[in-house]
Design an enzyme around this catalytic site. Structure first.
Site, PDB file in Angstrom:
ATOM      1  N   ASP A   1       0.868  -1.191   0.000  1.00 26.19           N
ATOM      2  CA  ASP A   1       0.000   0.000   0.000  1.00 26.19           C
ATOM      3  C   ASP A   1       0.897   1.230   0.000  1.00 26.19           C
ATOM      4  OD1 ASP A   1       0.305   1.286   2.565  1.00 26.19           O
ATOM      5  OD2 ASP A   1      -1.108  -0.096   3.497  1.00 26.19           O
TER       6      ASP A   1
ATOM      7  N   TYR B   1       1.737   3.623   1.748  1.00 25.19           N
ATOM      8  CA  TYR B   1       2.510   4.146   2.879  1.00 25.19           C
ATOM      9  C   TYR B   1       3.651   3.227   3.288  1.00 25.19           C
ATOM     10  CZ  TYR B   1      -1.306   7.284   2.577  1.00 25.19           C
ATOM     11  OH  TYR B   1      -2.191   8.187   2.075  1.00 25.19           O
ATOM     12  N   LYS B   2       3.954   2.237   2.462  1.00 27.98           N
ATOM     13  CA  LYS B   2       4.983   1.277   2.833  1.00 27.98           C
ATOM     14  C   LYS B   2       6.314   1.607   2.138  1.00 27.98           C
ATOM     15  CE  LYS B   2       2.245  -0.845   5.577  1.00 27.98           C
ATOM     16  NZ  LYS B   2       1.021  -0.080   5.410  1.00 27.98           N
ATOM     17  N   VAL B   3       7.317   0.718   2.313  1.00 25.62           N
ATOM     18  CA  VAL B   3       8.649   1.005   1.771  1.00 25.62           C
ATOM     19  C   VAL B   3       8.608   0.908   0.247  1.00 25.62           C
ATOM     20  CG1 VAL B   3      11.116   0.435   1.949  1.00 25.62           C
ATOM     21  CG2 VAL B   3       9.578  -0.187   3.815  1.00 25.62           C
TER      22      VAL B   3
END
Ligand SMILES: Cc1ncc(COP(=O)(O)O)c(C=O)c1O
Length: 441
Positions: free
Chosen positions: A217, A219-221
């Site tokens: 998603d 907001y991840k790395v």
């Protein structure tokens, strides 16, 4: 044109040929995607002209199965297998889906318990309830990940999985957890949602335990907007996860055949990844190591620039080289001074935030999982709680993990960006030093 004859003698075939027709997805859809990027107005007009000029433009088949062209989702799975070093990889539409598919593959259900950390995003615990099992919430230690000793104390005859989460980019204590899982004969699930690309002593997260679950998603790395992956070395678990993720069973060599082995087919769901997400994920997976190098460089510069002080402790890293370095977490002596420090850091322009404040609701802290603590059920059957005699259910309470709350309440979270310049890093370290000096000297 020569008329083809029909089986009905003396007539010609009613429909000699259908199509070709334009593809379902064409230039209008491509334009909507291009328009999401901030091209200059001049370049937008040029792109529109190119799209209009290609009279025979064929659009993509955005479904991975039965695709006439090589699937981007399949290519992303292959790239993840290579990056993570796992034998099997399944693309799904989120990490929440990956977790459910993993629990389903492992055969977890009513009456089973799964150990989860008190500090993780709600999805790690919610998916346990989603498969009708009971989450057992366990303390984290100063690595902010599961404490293996606390996990051992929480194991009961009902325990069926240990779900370790690599929170805020840093590997959990995998040696202790792997040793415990092996001694107890339990599968170890790695929730790698927040630490994609990280590693533990040279081995990528998601390849150490029984199953790894990744989030892509935004907001991840490593991201594709929405999306997730499941990794495992176990072919049978992969097959069952695949069955769960696509109840249409499109992937099977013979789709409508009976199951090849007992336990292969059951009523699943649809967690398939679209080719659009697959394409973005593929490009991101290829960039993972370059992005991680940027995060690690920036974090090191900031960390090295912070004055050492007995009043300030860094979050313990179980393997500094394997940390994705997406954030830097400091512990101060108490929550009051931590709140003051965060206010002052904001005033200095440092991208700092708290992790736990008893007055601020947050789905990452178990105290706010009321729907679990209060044993809520989505249906009249009262599951998962009704599957176990009440006296044997876990005793949940808001203060059951005091060490976790103490550590989180004293944490300052500094956001790292892989694009920070040296000047940005030095400024952040300077801001931290200014604030800590004022508070502690
Ligand atoms: C630790 C953890 N697990 C699972 C998830 C769920 O990921 P997704 O949004 O891809 O379903 C998240 C997302 O925030 C997470 O942080």
């Amino acid at each position: 044109m020569k008329k083809e004859s029909s089986v009905i003698e003396g007539t010609t075939k009613a429909v000699p040929k259908l199509g070709p027709f334009p593809t379902k997805i064409g230039r209008e859809e491509l334009w909507e995607i291009i328009d999401m990027w901030d091209f200059s107005p001049g370049n937008k007009e040029k792109i529109k002209a190119v799209l209009a000029s290609d009279a025979n433009l064929q659009g993509p088949h955005l479904f991975r199965y039965y695709n006439p062209k090589p699937s981007r989702v399949a290519a992303a799975e292959q790239a993840m297998r290579e990056l993570i070093g796992a034998k099997h990889c399944l693309a799904v539409n989120s990490c929440t889906s990956a977790l459910v598919a993993a629990y389903r593959a492992l055969g977890i259900g009513a009456g089973d318990e799964v150990i989860v950390p008190a500090y993780t995003f709600f999805a790690t615990a919610a998916t346990v309830v989603g498969v009708n099992a009971i989450p057992v919430i366990v303390e984290v230690d100063d690595s902010l990940n599961l404490d293996p000793e606390a996990v051992e104390r929480a194991i009961t005859p009902r325990t069926k999985v240990i779900a370790a989460v690599h929170m805020r980019g840093a590997p959990a204590q995998m040696d202790g957890l792997l040793d415990l899982a092996k001694r107890k004969g339990l599968p170890l699930l790695e929730d790698v949602a927040q630490a994609g690309g990280g590693s533990f002593h040279g081995q990528r997260l998601g390849s150490l335990g029984t199953i790894g679950c990744f989030s892509f998603d935004y907001y991840k790395v490593v991201v594709s907007g929405e999306g997730g992956f499941l990794t495992t070395d176990d072919e049978w678990l992969y097959t069952r996860a695949q069955s769960w993720h696509d109840t249409a069973a499109c992937w099977r060599p013979d789709r409508f055949a009976r199951e090849r082995r007992e336990g292969e087919l059951f009523a699943g769901e649809n967690y398939r990844m679209s080719e659009l997400e697959g394409a973005v994920a593929l490009a991101q997976i290829r960039k993972t190591d370059a992005m991680l190098a940027g995060y690690r460089r920036a974090k090191k510069l900031i960390k090295d620039g912070i004055d050492k002080s007995p009043c300030v402790q860094f979050r313990r890293l179980t393997d500094e080289q394997g940390d994705t370095a997406i954030c830097l977490i400091l512990f101060l002596p108490n929550s009051e001074v931590t709140r003051k420090a965060i206010e002052a850091l904001h005033a200095e322009g440092v991208p700092a935030g708290g992790v736990y404040d008893s007055k601020v609701r947050d789905w990452h802290i178990y105290t706010y999982w009321e729907h679990i603590l209060d044993k809520k059920s989505v249906a009249k059957d009262g599951l998962p709680w009704s599957a176990v005699p009440e006296a044997e259910l876990p005793k949940y309470s808001r203060d059951m993990c005091p060490r976790t709350l103490d550590l989180l309440g004293r944490s300052i979270h500094i956001e790292i960006n892989h694009n920070y310049s040296d000047e940005d890093c030095n400024g952040i370290a300077l801001g931290i030093n200014k604030v800590l000096r004022r508070l502690f000297h």
